[in-house]
Design a protein around this motif. Structure first.
Motif, PDB file in Angstrom:
ATOM      1  N   SER A  90     -45.335 -19.951 -34.160  1.00  0.00           N
ATOM      2  CA  SER A  90     -45.226 -20.141 -35.604  1.00  0.00           C
ATOM      3  C   SER A  90     -45.485 -21.582 -36.039  1.00  0.00           C
ATOM      4  CB  SER A  90     -43.828 -19.720 -36.082  1.00  0.00           C
ATOM      5  OG  SER A  90     -42.837 -20.602 -35.552  1.00  0.00           O
ATOM      6  N   GLY A  91     -45.509 -22.498 -35.073  1.00  0.00           N
ATOM      7  CA  GLY A  91     -45.713 -23.900 -35.410  1.00  0.00           C
ATOM      8  C   GLY A  91     -44.477 -24.588 -35.942  1.00  0.00           C
ATOM      9  N   SER A  92     -43.288 -24.052 -35.624  1.00  0.00           N
ATOM     10  CA  SER A  92     -42.042 -24.612 -36.145  1.00  0.00           C
ATOM     11  C   SER A  92     -41.363 -25.498 -35.110  1.00  0.00           C
ATOM     12  CB  SER A  92     -41.082 -23.483 -36.554  1.00  0.00           C
ATOM     13  OG  SER A  92     -39.794 -24.002 -36.810  1.00  0.00           O
ATOM     14  N   MET A  93     -41.241 -26.786 -35.425  1.00  0.00           N
ATOM     15  CA  MET A  93     -40.522 -27.686 -34.534  1.00  0.00           C
ATOM     16  C   MET A  93     -39.026 -27.424 -34.588  1.00  0.00           C
ATOM     17  SD  MET A  93     -42.672 -29.331 -32.843  1.00  0.00           S
ATOM     18  CE  MET A  93     -41.525 -30.444 -32.019  1.00  0.00           C
ATOM     19  N   GLY A  94     -38.544 -26.888 -35.710  1.00  0.00           N
ATOM     20  CA  GLY A  94     -37.132 -26.538 -35.810  1.00  0.00           C
ATOM     21  C   GLY A  94     -36.760 -25.478 -34.794  1.00  0.00           C
ATOM     22  N   LEU A  95     -37.603 -24.447 -34.645  1.00  0.00           N
ATOM     23  CA  LEU A  95     -37.339 -23.398 -33.666  1.00  0.00           C
ATOM     24  C   LEU A  95     -37.458 -23.925 -32.242  1.00  0.00           C
ATOM     25  CD1 LEU A  95     -39.099 -20.222 -35.140  1.00  0.00           C
ATOM     26  CD2 LEU A  95     -36.648 -20.730 -35.050  1.00  0.00           C
ATOM     27  N   VAL A  96     -38.455 -24.778 -32.008  1.00  0.00           N
ATOM     28  CA  VAL A  96     -38.612 -25.365 -30.677  1.00  0.00           C
ATOM     29  C   VAL A  96     -37.361 -26.178 -30.312  1.00  0.00           C
ATOM     30  CG1 VAL A  96     -39.925 -27.002 -29.284  1.00  0.00           C
ATOM     31  CG2 VAL A  96     -41.132 -25.391 -30.768  1.00  0.00           C
ATOM     32  N   ALA A  97     -36.900 -26.988 -31.259  1.00  0.00           N
ATOM     33  CA  ALA A  97     -35.710 -27.808 -31.012  1.00  0.00           C
ATOM     34  C   ALA A  97     -34.475 -26.926 -30.839  1.00  0.00           C
ATOM     35  CB  ALA A  97     -35.496 -28.785 -32.171  1.00  0.00           C
ATOM     36  N   ASP A  98     -34.358 -25.868 -31.637  1.00  0.00           N
ATOM     37  CA  ASP A  98     -33.220 -24.954 -31.514  1.00  0.00           C
ATOM     38  C   ASP A  98     -33.232 -24.270 -30.152  1.00  0.00           C
ATOM     39  OD1 ASP A  98     -30.951 -23.637 -32.215  1.00  0.00           O
ATOM     40  OD2 ASP A  98     -31.881 -22.279 -33.660  1.00  0.00           O
ATOM     41  N   SER A  99     -34.424 -23.947 -29.646  1.00  0.00           N
ATOM     42  CA  SER A  99     -34.519 -23.343 -28.312  1.00  0.00           C
ATOM     43  C   SER A  99     -34.013 -24.319 -27.257  1.00  0.00           C
ATOM     44  CB  SER A  99     -35.965 -22.940 -28.006  1.00  0.00           C
ATOM     45  OG  SER A  99     -36.774 -24.074 -27.742  1.00  0.00           O
ATOM     46  N   LEU A 100     -34.304 -25.602 -27.461  1.00  0.00           N
ATOM     47  CA  LEU A 100     -33.818 -26.611 -26.519  1.00  0.00           C
ATOM     48  C   LEU A 100     -32.300 -26.728 -26.570  1.00  0.00           C
ATOM     49  CD1 LEU A 100     -34.420 -28.751 -24.451  1.00  0.00           C
ATOM     50  CD2 LEU A 100     -34.893 -30.371 -26.289  1.00  0.00           C
ATOM     51  N   ASP A 101     -31.717 -26.516 -27.754  1.00  0.00           N
ATOM     52  CA  ASP A 101     -30.265 -26.509 -27.865  1.00  0.00           C
ATOM     53  C   ASP A 101     -29.678 -25.361 -27.048  1.00  0.00           C
ATOM     54  OD1 ASP A 101     -27.773 -27.483 -29.164  1.00  0.00           O
ATOM     55  OD2 ASP A 101     -27.790 -25.494 -30.069  1.00  0.00           O
ATOM     56  N   ASN A 102     -30.344 -24.204 -27.073  1.00  0.00           N
ATOM     57  CA  ASN A 102     -29.901 -23.083 -26.238  1.00  0.00           C
ATOM     58  C   ASN A 102     -30.044 -23.405 -24.760  1.00  0.00           C
ATOM     59  OD1 ASN A 102     -29.044 -20.712 -27.879  1.00  0.00           O
ATOM     60  ND2 ASN A 102     -31.050 -20.965 -28.803  1.00  0.00           N
ATOM     61  N   LEU A 103     -31.119 -24.109 -24.406  1.00  0.00           N
ATOM     62  CA  LEU A 103     -31.291 -24.518 -23.016  1.00  0.00           C
ATOM     63  C   LEU A 103     -30.168 -25.461 -22.597  1.00  0.00           C
ATOM     64  CD1 LEU A 103     -32.887 -24.745 -20.367  1.00  0.00           C
ATOM     65  CD2 LEU A 103     -34.199 -26.606 -21.430  1.00  0.00           C
ATOM     66  N   ALA A 104     -29.806 -26.391 -23.489  1.00  0.00           N
ATOM     67  CA  ALA A 104     -28.715 -27.323 -23.185  1.00  0.00           C
ATOM     68  C   ALA A 104     -27.418 -26.567 -22.906  1.00  0.00           C
ATOM     69  CB  ALA A 104     -28.528 -28.305 -24.337  1.00  0.00           C
ATOM     70  N   ASP A 105     -27.127 -25.543 -23.717  1.00  0.00           N
ATOM     71  CA  ASP A 105     -25.925 -24.734 -23.489  1.00  0.00           C
ATOM     72  C   ASP A 105     -26.007 -24.003 -22.154  1.00  0.00           C
ATOM     73  OD1 ASP A 105     -24.907 -25.567 -25.851  1.00  0.00           O
ATOM     74  OD2 ASP A 105     -25.132 -23.671 -26.913  1.00  0.00           O
ATOM     75  N   ALA A 106     -27.207 -23.444 -21.862  1.00  0.00           N
ATOM     76  CA  ALA A 106     -27.378 -22.736 -20.592  1.00  0.00           C
ATOM     77  C   ALA A 106     -27.117 -23.665 -19.413  1.00  0.00           C
ATOM     78  CB  ALA A 106     -28.786 -22.143 -20.503  1.00  0.00           C
ATOM     79  N   LEU A 107     -27.583 -24.909 -19.524  1.00  0.00           N
ATOM     80  CA  LEU A 107     -27.369 -25.872 -18.451  1.00  0.00           C
ATOM     81  C   LEU A 107     -25.891 -26.225 -18.315  1.00  0.00           C
ATOM     82  CD1 LEU A 107     -30.431 -28.221 -19.010  1.00  0.00           C
ATOM     83  CD2 LEU A 107     -30.091 -26.609 -17.135  1.00  0.00           C
ATOM     84  N   VAL A 108     -25.178 -26.298 -19.447  1.00  0.00           N
ATOM     85  CA  VAL A 108     -23.746 -26.573 -19.396  1.00  0.00           C
ATOM     86  C   VAL A 108     -23.017 -25.441 -18.669  1.00  0.00           C
ATOM     87  CG1 VAL A 108     -21.644 -26.751 -20.776  1.00  0.00           C
ATOM     88  CG2 VAL A 108     -23.658 -28.075 -21.409  1.00  0.00           C
ATOM     89  N   TYR A 109     -23.380 -24.191 -18.985  1.00  0.00           N
ATOM     90  CA  TYR A 109     -22.752 -23.061 -18.306  1.00  0.00           C
ATOM     91  C   TYR A 109     -23.101 -23.069 -16.820  1.00  0.00           C
ATOM     92  CZ  TYR A 109     -21.366 -21.035 -22.770  1.00  0.00           C
ATOM     93  OH  TYR A 109     -20.786 -20.819 -23.991  1.00  0.00           O
ATOM     94  N   ALA A 110     -24.341 -23.458 -16.480  1.00  0.00           N
ATOM     95  CA  ALA A 110     -24.734 -23.535 -15.075  1.00  0.00           C
ATOM     96  C   ALA A 110     -23.903 -24.586 -14.341  1.00  0.00           C
ATOM     97  CB  ALA A 110     -26.223 -23.860 -14.960  1.00  0.00           C
ATOM     98  N   LEU A 111     -23.668 -25.713 -15.001  1.00  0.00           N
ATOM     99  CA  LEU A 111     -22.835 -26.748 -14.402  1.00  0.00           C
ATOM    100  C   LEU A 111     -21.393 -26.266 -14.245  1.00  0.00           C
ATOM    101  CD1 LEU A 111     -24.132 -29.955 -16.215  1.00  0.00           C
ATOM    102  CD2 LEU A 111     -24.370 -29.387 -13.795  1.00  0.00           C
ATOM    103  N   SER A 112     -20.908 -25.487 -15.208  1.00  0.00           N
ATOM    104  CA  SER A 112     -19.564 -24.931 -15.100  1.00  0.00           C
ATOM    105  C   SER A 112     -19.461 -23.985 -13.908  1.00  0.00           C
ATOM    106  CB  SER A 112     -19.186 -24.185 -16.391  1.00  0.00           C
ATOM    107  OG  SER A 112     -19.112 -25.069 -17.484  1.00  0.00           O
TER     108      SER A 112
END
Length: 249
Positions: A90-112
């Motif tokens: 879609s060309g949306s940087m907001g969605l790309v950045a939001d996806s990275l926020d989900n990745l950050a959460d996934a990494l936190v759970y992986a570290l847990s």
């Protein structure tokens, strides 16, 4: 907190009560080393009480903690892939950045997950890897935002932004509900309380993307989407910085 205490010899099970901001540390040996490690986090730790541990306090964390964390990890990882794909199409940087926020959460759970047992050196190594990945992606995203501001790249698809961000919001709420149900809604349980914090932050991020999409629709300009993306990238980069600093202690 886990990584800060991982190198302290004699530290055993940790019992977290986030709502009361209380931590019970079962340990052997000098208490001063435990206090020193916690003071280094800058969270205002202070001793409330101390005493001999009961036999039940010596048991380590139950393996059942892994189940809810795996579920949360899977949901966030799936939404990372889906939202990243939608953002690029879609060309949306907001969605790309939001996806990275989900990745950050996934990494936190992986570290847990890694923190439920495992060697201290391995935990810190995983933390550094996750911080490098988050920081690298956030830096790349910020460079792309600047590039689009300078050269322009068209207006993102508003409908896709709203639909995908709304679905991600529902996914974040589903993550919370699954974790609560898996833990029986136990108040004060560390991972449940942490999921509340993550979800509330994610909801705000999803709302920011939806709001920016509406402004894009009203103005016909891509600037609101780029600004939203930049803000989210900065938040993720700061989180990576904090994880990296802690892993190097």
């Amino acid at each position: 907190v886990r990584m800060a205490l991982a190198d302290v010899e004699g530290v055993g099970p940790l019992r977290f009560d986030l709502s009361a901001r209380r931590l019970d540390v079962v340990h052997e040996g000098d208490q001063a080393r435990v206090t020193e490690a916690l003071d280094g986090l800058g969270l205002g730790a202070r001793e409330v009480e101390s005493g001999l541990a009961a036999p039940g306090d010596l048991r380590d964390e139950p393996a059942q903690e892994r189940g809810p964390l795996w579920i949360a990890l899977a949901i966030n990882a799936a939404f990372f892939v889906g939202e990243l794909t939608a953002g690029l199409v879609s060309g949306s940087m907001g969605l790309v950045a939001d996806s990275l926020d989900n990745l950050a959460d996934a990494l936190v759970y992986a570290l847990s997950l890694a923190a439920v047992g495992g060697a201290a050196a391995r935990k810190k190594q995983l933390a550094r890897y996750s911080a490098y990945l988050q920081g690298g992606l956030a830096a790349f995203g910020l460079v792309e935002v600047v590039r689009r501001f300078v050269f322009g790249d068209g207006v993102p698809d508003v409908a896709t932004m709203i639909v995908v961000a709304s679905l991600t919001l529902l996914g974040n709420v589903a993550t919370l509900l699954v974790l609560r149900r898996a833990r029986g809604g136990s108040p004060g349980e560390a991972h449940v309380e942490a999921s509340w914090i993550f979800t509330s932050n994610d909801v705000k991020v999803n709302g920011l993307v939806i709001a920016s999409a509406l402004v894009v629709w009203a103005t016909g300009s891509a600037a609101p989407d780029l600004i939203a993306g930049a803000l989210i990238f900065v938040v993720v980069a700061n989180g990576a910085r904090r994880i990296l600093a802690l892993s190097r202690r």
